[in-house]
Write a protein that holds these residues in place. Structure first.
Motif, PDB file in Angstrom:
ATOM      1  N   LEU A  57       0.820  -1.200   0.000  1.00  0.00           N
ATOM      2  CA  LEU A  57       0.000   0.000   0.000  1.00  0.00           C
ATOM      3  C   LEU A  57       0.854   1.249   0.000  1.00  0.00           C
ATOM      4  CD1 LEU A  57      -1.490   0.609   3.545  1.00  0.00           C
ATOM      5  CD2 LEU A  57      -0.125  -1.392   3.068  1.00  0.00           C
ATOM      6  N   SER A  58       0.344   2.266  -0.696  1.00  0.00           N
ATOM      7  CA  SER A  58       0.947   3.595  -0.719  1.00  0.00           C
ATOM      8  C   SER A  58      -0.137   4.592  -0.365  1.00  0.00           C
ATOM      9  CB  SER A  58       1.515   3.920  -2.104  1.00  0.00           C
ATOM     10  OG  SER A  58       2.588   3.067  -2.437  1.00  0.00           O
ATOM     11  N   THR A  59       0.099   5.396   0.683  1.00  0.00           N
ATOM     12  CA  THR A  59      -0.914   6.350   1.112  1.00  0.00           C
ATOM     13  C   THR A  59      -0.254   7.613   1.651  1.00  0.00           C
ATOM     14  OG1 THR A  59      -1.193   5.926   3.497  1.00  0.00           O
ATOM     15  CG2 THR A  59      -2.170   4.332   2.005  1.00  0.00           C
ATOM     16  N   SER A  60      -1.080   8.648   1.812  1.00  0.00           N
ATOM     17  CA  SER A  60      -0.655   9.825   2.557  1.00  0.00           C
ATOM     18  C   SER A  60      -0.658   9.482   4.038  1.00  0.00           C
ATOM     19  CB  SER A  60      -1.585  10.993   2.232  1.00  0.00           C
ATOM     20  OG  SER A  60      -2.934  10.625   2.393  1.00  0.00           O
ATOM     21  N   PRO A  61      -0.159  10.362   4.925  1.00  0.00           N
ATOM     22  CA  PRO A  61      -0.025  10.024   6.352  1.00  0.00           C
ATOM     23  C   PRO A  61      -1.333   9.523   6.964  1.00  0.00           C
ATOM     24  CG  PRO A  61       1.102  12.075   5.887  1.00  0.00           C
ATOM     25  CD  PRO A  61       0.365  11.716   4.627  1.00  0.00           C
ATOM     26  N   THR A  62      -1.232   8.400   7.697  1.00  0.00           N
ATOM     27  CA  THR A  62      -2.420   7.746   8.250  1.00  0.00           C
ATOM     28  C   THR A  62      -2.078   7.091   9.574  1.00  0.00           C
ATOM     29  OG1 THR A  62      -3.131   7.241   5.988  1.00  0.00           O
ATOM     30  CG2 THR A  62      -4.290   6.110   7.753  1.00  0.00           C
ATOM     31  N   CYS A  63      -3.068   7.048  10.477  1.00  0.00           N
ATOM     32  CA  CYS A  63      -2.952   6.329  11.744  1.00  0.00           C
ATOM     33  C   CYS A  63      -4.018   5.237  11.766  1.00  0.00           C
ATOM     34  CB  CYS A  63      -3.150   7.287  12.914  1.00  0.00           C
ATOM     35  SG  CYS A  63      -3.151   6.480  14.532  1.00  0.00           S
ATOM     36  N   TYR A  64      -3.603   3.998  12.059  1.00  0.00           N
ATOM     37  CA  TYR A  64      -4.498   2.844  12.112  1.00  0.00           C
ATOM     38  C   TYR A  64      -4.583   2.382  13.560  1.00  0.00           C
ATOM     39  CZ  TYR A  64      -3.214   2.785   7.136  1.00  0.00           C
ATOM     40  OH  TYR A  64      -2.981   3.131   5.830  1.00  0.00           O
ATOM     41  N   ARG A  65      -5.788   2.288  14.091  1.00  0.00           N
ATOM     42  CA  ARG A  65      -5.955   1.922  15.505  1.00  0.00           C
ATOM     43  C   ARG A  65      -6.819   0.666  15.614  1.00  0.00           C
ATOM     44  NH1 ARG A  65      -8.623   6.375  18.607  1.00  0.00           N
ATOM     45  NH2 ARG A  65      -7.762   5.300  20.434  1.00  0.00           N
ATOM     46  N   ARG A  66      -6.304  -0.313  16.317  1.00  0.00           N
ATOM     47  CA  ARG A  66      -7.035  -1.550  16.632  1.00  0.00           C
ATOM     48  C   ARG A  66      -7.609  -1.371  18.036  1.00  0.00           C
ATOM     49  NH1 ARG A  66      -9.508  -6.122  14.568  1.00  0.00           N
ATOM     50  NH2 ARG A  66      -8.656  -8.069  15.390  1.00  0.00           N
ATOM     51  N   LEU A  67      -8.935  -1.314  18.160  1.00  0.00           N
ATOM     52  CA  LEU A  67      -9.598  -1.026  19.417  1.00  0.00           C
ATOM     53  C   LEU A  67     -10.182  -2.290  20.035  1.00  0.00           C
ATOM     54  CD1 LEU A  67     -11.469   2.203  18.248  1.00  0.00           C
ATOM     55  CD2 LEU A  67      -9.219   2.025  19.352  1.00  0.00           C
ATOM     56  N   LYS A  68     -10.526  -2.227  21.303  1.00  0.00           N
ATOM     57  CA  LYS A  68     -11.067  -3.390  21.996  1.00  0.00           C
ATOM     58  C   LYS A  68     -12.308  -3.940  21.309  1.00  0.00           C
ATOM     59  CE  LYS A  68      -9.382  -2.469  26.697  1.00  0.00           C
ATOM     60  NZ  LYS A  68      -9.773  -2.195  28.107  1.00  0.00           N
ATOM     61  N   GLN A  69     -13.159  -3.046  20.821  1.00  0.00           N
ATOM     62  CA  GLN A  69     -14.411  -3.506  20.203  1.00  0.00           C
ATOM     63  C   GLN A  69     -14.187  -4.199  18.859  1.00  0.00           C
ATOM     64  OE1 GLN A  69     -13.702  -0.340  21.115  1.00  0.00           O
ATOM     65  NE2 GLN A  69     -14.528   1.176  19.680  1.00  0.00           N
ATOM     66  N   HIS A  70     -12.983  -4.083  18.319  1.00  0.00           N
ATOM     67  CA  HIS A  70     -12.667  -4.749  17.053  1.00  0.00           C
ATOM     68  C   HIS A  70     -12.256  -6.202  17.243  1.00  0.00           C
ATOM     69  CE1 HIS A  70     -11.484  -0.509  15.445  1.00  0.00           C
ATOM     70  NE2 HIS A  70     -12.762  -0.767  15.221  1.00  0.00           N
ATOM     71  N   ILE A  71     -11.976  -6.605  18.482  1.00  0.00           N
ATOM     72  CA  ILE A  71     -11.325  -7.897  18.735  1.00  0.00           C
ATOM     73  C   ILE A  71     -12.339  -8.926  19.204  1.00  0.00           C
ATOM     74  CG2 ILE A  71      -9.560  -9.079  20.095  1.00  0.00           C
ATOM     75  CD1 ILE A  71      -8.120  -6.328  20.265  1.00  0.00           C
ATOM     76  N   ASN A  72     -12.427 -10.026  18.480  1.00  0.00           N
ATOM     77  CA  ASN A  72     -13.292 -11.156  18.837  1.00  0.00           C
ATOM     78  C   ASN A  72     -12.403 -12.267  19.395  1.00  0.00           C
ATOM     79  OD1 ASN A  72     -14.937 -13.429  18.972  1.00  0.00           O
ATOM     80  ND2 ASN A  72     -16.029 -12.951  17.078  1.00  0.00           N
ATOM     81  N   ARG A  73     -12.543 -12.538  20.666  1.00  0.00           N
ATOM     82  CA  ARG A  73     -11.668 -13.510  21.326  1.00  0.00           C
ATOM     83  C   ARG A  73     -11.845 -14.923  20.806  1.00  0.00           C
ATOM     84  NH1 ARG A  73      -7.633 -10.658  23.476  1.00  0.00           N
ATOM     85  NH2 ARG A  73      -8.411  -8.875  24.655  1.00  0.00           N
ATOM     86  N   HIS A  74     -12.917 -15.182  20.074  1.00  0.00           N
ATOM     87  CA  HIS A  74     -13.196 -16.546  19.615  1.00  0.00           C
ATOM     88  C   HIS A  74     -12.640 -16.802  18.210  1.00  0.00           C
ATOM     89  CE1 HIS A  74     -15.738 -17.100  23.111  1.00  0.00           C
ATOM     90  NE2 HIS A  74     -16.404 -16.001  22.804  1.00  0.00           N
ATOM     91  N   GLU A  75     -12.010 -15.808  17.610  1.00  0.00           N
ATOM     92  CA  GLU A  75     -11.456 -15.968  16.274  1.00  0.00           C
ATOM     93  C   GLU A  75      -9.956 -16.243  16.337  1.00  0.00           C
ATOM     94  OE1 GLU A  75     -14.490 -12.905  13.902  1.00  0.00           O
ATOM     95  OE2 GLU A  75     -12.385 -12.381  14.230  1.00  0.00           O
TER      96      GLU A  75
END
Length: 313
Positions: A57-75
């Motif tokens: 990937l090529s992009t302009s400046p970006t911040c990617y955040r993985r939050l608690k609500q994104h995480i499924n403990r069963h996967e």
């Protein structure tokens, strides 16, 4: 499967939502923050080699955040190998962080919240690996987080050169060929990070890490022997069986479970790669199972299908 995603043909006001969808479909759910909202651009090339993923990937400046609500403990969660090409990237998780410059690569885990960002226009390669596959080769991948590894020389260079040869030829490979090469790539990655002097150091004592490294190496070299057990491993490594179990205490796998996991992962890969001349019994025996019925039960419990069904698939 190969796909390409571009924002330059979209109206400016639609680009950010489009990019969020592209990132979510390529990796997993993430919250994105764009530093320069009015001039954002993004390009992403993606190759799916089940169960792995390669992207550039090529992009302009970006911040990617993985939050608690994104995480499924069963996967089954993933690890990412990130290789920046133009400018530095920054990864932080659980109050620890690492910066990686062009010429290096880092390992990230997706099963805990994190933040990943770059403050300048950037290009980077990303390899997505199922956590279970990497853990079968690297028993504790967490030991290799927050370190910048060198891809300009030694095993790091071998790993990167092999990776680029795959990306150059993946369009000409069928799914089986590509999957075999990707598993070999993971082996090269493991050798590269294990060979780094910092792999010995951690929050635990250096002596403990030396013992762990010796134990893991012995198991990998002898896991195809049907009689391999904790007692044999401990004796070969010059430690007591009790201390061996203590080394694995509190981790995802016990000693015996890790041996079985590596055998199953190896057998599963060979089932997909081997031609029709290899019987399932041959593969089971090759990977240390001296009872085919037991092998089939373990395989189905681990992968949700029988070895025969896996071969048909």
């Amino acid at each position: 499967m190969h796909s390409c995603h571009l924002t330059n043909l979209l109206p400016v006001q639609e680009r950010q939502d489009y990019w969020r969808g592209v990132i979510g479909n390529t990796y997993f759910d993430l919250a994105l923050r764009f530093t320069e909202q009015q001039r954002f651009y993004g390009q992403l090339w993606r190759w799916d080699v089940a169960p792995f993923g390669i992207s550039f990937l090529s992009t302009s400046p970006t911040c990617y955040r993985r939050l608690k609500q994104h995480i499924n403990r069963h996967e089954d969660h993933h690890f990412l190998i990130t290789i920046p090409e133009r400018h530095e990237v920054h990864f932080s998780q659980e109050r620890r962080s690492v910066r990686c410059r062009p010429g290096g690569f880092i390992l990230e885990r997706s099963d805990k919240p994190y933040e990943f960002e770059y403050g300048r226009d950037n290009s980077l390669w990303v390899v997505r690996i199922p956590g279970s596959l990497l853990r079968a080769r690297l028993r504790l991948p967490e030991r290799y987080l927050f370190s910048e590894f060198d891809r300009s020389q030694g095993l790091g260079a071998v790993f990167f050169d092999y990776f680029r040869s795959i990306t150059n030829q993946v369009a000409y490979l069928d799914d089986r060929q590509a999957a075999v090469l990707m598993r070999q790539l993971i082996e090269l990655f493991a050798l590269a990070v294990e060979g780094d002097p910092r792999a010995i150091s951690s929050d635990d004592s250096s002596l403990r890490q030396v013992h762990l490294h010796r134990v893991e190496q012995y198991i990998r070299e002898h896991m195809r022997e049907p009689g391999l057990n904790p007692e044999q491993v401990a004796a070969a490594c010059g430690i007591s069986t009790r201390y061996l179990h203590k080394l694995f205490q509190g981790q995802e796998f016990s000693v015996s479970q890790w041996i079985r996991e590596m055998r199953l992962q190896g057998a599963e890969a060979e089932i997909h790669a081997a031609g029709p001349g290899r019987t399932l019994a041959d593969i089971a025996y090759k990977w240390g199972f001296n009872d085919q019925a037991h092998f089939c039960r373990c395989f189905k419990a681990r992968f949700g299908m029988t070895p025969r069904a896996a071969r048909r698939g």
